[in-house]
Design an enzyme around this catalytic site. Structure first.
Site, mmCIF file in Angstrom:
data_model
loop_
_atom_site.group_PDB
_atom_site.id
_atom_site.type_symbol
_atom_site.label_atom_id
_atom_site.label_comp_id
_atom_site.label_asym_id
_atom_site.label_seq_id
_atom_site.Cartn_x
_atom_site.Cartn_y
_atom_site.Cartn_z
ATOM 1 N N ALA A 145 0.818 -1.216 0.000
ATOM 2 C CA ALA A 145 0.000 0.000 0.000
ATOM 3 C C ALA A 145 0.852 1.267 0.000
ATOM 4 O O ALA A 145 0.399 2.322 -0.471
ATOM 5 C CB ALA A 145 -0.940 0.004 1.202
ATOM 6 N N HIS A 188 3.642 1.688 -1.762
ATOM 7 C CA HIS A 188 3.898 1.930 -3.192
ATOM 8 C C HIS A 188 2.635 2.430 -3.887
ATOM 9 O O HIS A 188 2.687 3.323 -4.742
ATOM 10 C CB HIS A 188 4.362 0.644 -3.877
ATOM 11 C CG HIS A 188 5.660 0.106 -3.363
ATOM 12 N ND1 HIS A 188 5.729 -1.010 -2.569
ATOM 13 C CD2 HIS A 188 6.939 0.526 -3.534
ATOM 14 C CE1 HIS A 188 7.003 -1.256 -2.275
ATOM 15 N NE2 HIS A 188 7.757 -0.342 -2.847
ATOM 16 N N SER A 248 8.561 -3.807 1.955
ATOM 17 C CA SER A 248 8.559 -5.108 1.278
ATOM 18 C C SER A 248 9.215 -6.171 2.158
ATOM 19 O O SER A 248 8.886 -7.354 2.064
ATOM 20 C CB SER A 248 9.294 -4.996 -0.060
ATOM 21 O OG SER A 248 8.655 -4.048 -0.894
ATOM 22 N N GLY A 283 9.256 7.469 -1.516
ATOM 23 C CA GLY A 283 8.696 7.494 -0.180
ATOM 24 C C GLY A 283 9.666 8.070 0.838
ATOM 25 O O GLY A 283 10.879 7.866 0.746
ATOM 26 N N GLU A 284 9.125 8.772 1.824
ATOM 27 C CA GLU A 284 9.946 9.360 2.873
ATOM 28 C C GLU A 284 10.438 8.321 3.880
ATOM 29 O O GLU A 284 11.267 8.654 4.728
ATOM 30 C CB GLU A 284 9.178 10.469 3.588
ATOM 31 C CG GLU A 284 8.968 11.701 2.728
ATOM 32 C CD GLU A 284 8.301 12.838 3.476
ATOM 33 O OE1 GLU A 284 7.757 12.593 4.584
ATOM 34 O OE2 GLU A 284 8.311 13.967 2.958
ATOM 35 N N LYS A 285 9.961 7.080 3.807
ATOM 36 C CA LYS A 285 10.507 6.056 4.698
ATOM 37 C C LYS A 285 12.001 5.890 4.431
ATOM 38 O O LYS A 285 12.793 5.730 5.358
ATOM 39 C CB LYS A 285 9.784 4.714 4.525
ATOM 40 C CG LYS A 285 10.254 3.676 5.562
ATOM 41 C CD LYS A 285 9.443 2.406 5.486
ATOM 42 C CE LYS A 285 9.838 1.570 4.291
ATOM 43 N NZ LYS A 285 11.193 0.971 4.446
ATOM 44 N N ASP A 286 12.385 5.949 3.163
ATOM 45 C CA ASP A 286 13.806 5.936 2.797
ATOM 46 C C ASP A 286 14.298 7.383 2.786
ATOM 47 O O ASP A 286 14.616 7.951 1.739
ATOM 48 C CB ASP A 286 13.990 5.276 1.425
ATOM 49 C CG ASP A 286 13.593 3.815 1.449
ATOM 50 O OD1 ASP A 286 14.277 3.037 2.125
ATOM 51 O OD2 ASP A 286 12.601 3.458 0.797
#
Length: 284
Positions: free
Chosen positions: A35, A37, A187, A147-150
């Site tokens: 979700a 992505h 992932s 994404g801001e997660k990375d």
């Protein structure tokens, strides 16, 4: 939606659309889509006429061959998700298509790429820049979505685009998407056992608690609080936690040092390496 596996075919399709004045958005992924992505693709579809999603597990950014071998590959399911979200093209090339010969280019964006992930995963960001720059040259998008997660990766890609001058390309950072219980979507979560997934919840719980804690404590105290909580949590092993300026990625000593303070963390849950971050001070 069309699945494309060669550079030539994709460029032929996009050149025809570009000649008609269509805007092109790119969402680079390594597949195993979720979700998070999907949220990037939704955003891209809302802002562009045509959206290309790359689905390619890039070998040059893995410094651990076992991690590369274990990385989930789910192209059929990925295509189903992307069809629903309105992507126009899925670009799923072979390694040989992307790297017909070794990519010997060296990218250096110190100090952005020498701290945190750069310190613990030598060569990782060079591999990221190799594949992302290739995708930018192949697709020639108007906008690209990450994404801001990375968080560190996003900062480095912005700098790469600035230095390489990709002709007005806009990099769009999108917020972290979390499960209802707070776990950041990744992932790699697919590799967690049921028990490990429960343990992994302590990462986001600790970060959320630290944001409240930080409102009345120093940077150093907040740092120690997070480290202690993770070290005491069952099934977790802290690799690093750093509170940094969100633009320079350099450690801060006091909250007054920046108007954009971010806590970045990497934790092993079993043998699965998970990253997350939290904003203590938002950039206006």
């Amino acid at each position: 939606m069309k699945l494309v596996q060669t550079i030539k075919e994709l460029q032929t399709e996009l050149d025809a659309l570009r000649s008609k004045g269509k805007t092109i958005g790119l969402v680079p992924t390594m597949g195993a889509l979720h979700a998070g992505h999907a949220s990037l693709v939704k955003r891209a579809v809302s802002e562009n006429d045509v959206v290309v999603v790359s689905d390619f597990v890039n070998p040059t950014q893995f410094n651990d061959k076992n991690d590369l071998a274990k990385y989930p590959r789910t192209l059929e399911a990925d295509c189903e998700l992307l069809r629903k979200e309105g992507a126009a093209f899925v670009f799923a090339p072979s390694v040989e298509e992307i790297y017909p010969e070794p990519d010997t280019r060296q990218f250096s964006y110190a100090p952005l790429d020498t701290v945190m992930e750069g310190k613990f995963r030598p060569g990782h960001f060079n591999g990221v820049c190799q594949i992302v720059s290739k995708l930018f040259m192949i697709v020639q998008p108007h906008r690209a979505y990450f994404g801001e997660k990375d968080f560190q990766q996003l900062a480095i890609i912005r700098e790469m685009v600035r230095q390489m001058d990709f002709g007005g390309l806009k990099i769009v950072g999108c917020p972290i998407v979390r499960e209802a219980d707070g776990l950041a979507l990744s992932s790699r979560n697919a590799r967690l056992s049921a028990a490990e997934r429960e343990h992994a919840l302590n990462i986001s719980k600790t970060l959320f608690a630290s944001r409240i804690f930080a409102s009345s404590h120093s940077v150093a105290e907040t740092q120690r609080m997070v480290e202690a909580e993770i070290e005491q949590a069952e099934g977790l092993r802290l690799e690093y936690f750093e509170i940094v300026d969100g633009t320079t990625l350099q450690k801060i000593a006091n909250w007054e040092d920046t108007d954009y303070a971010v806590g970045c963390i990497t934790v092993f849950c079993g043998d699965v390496r998970l990253i997350d971050n939290i904003k203590y001070k938002e950039k206006l």
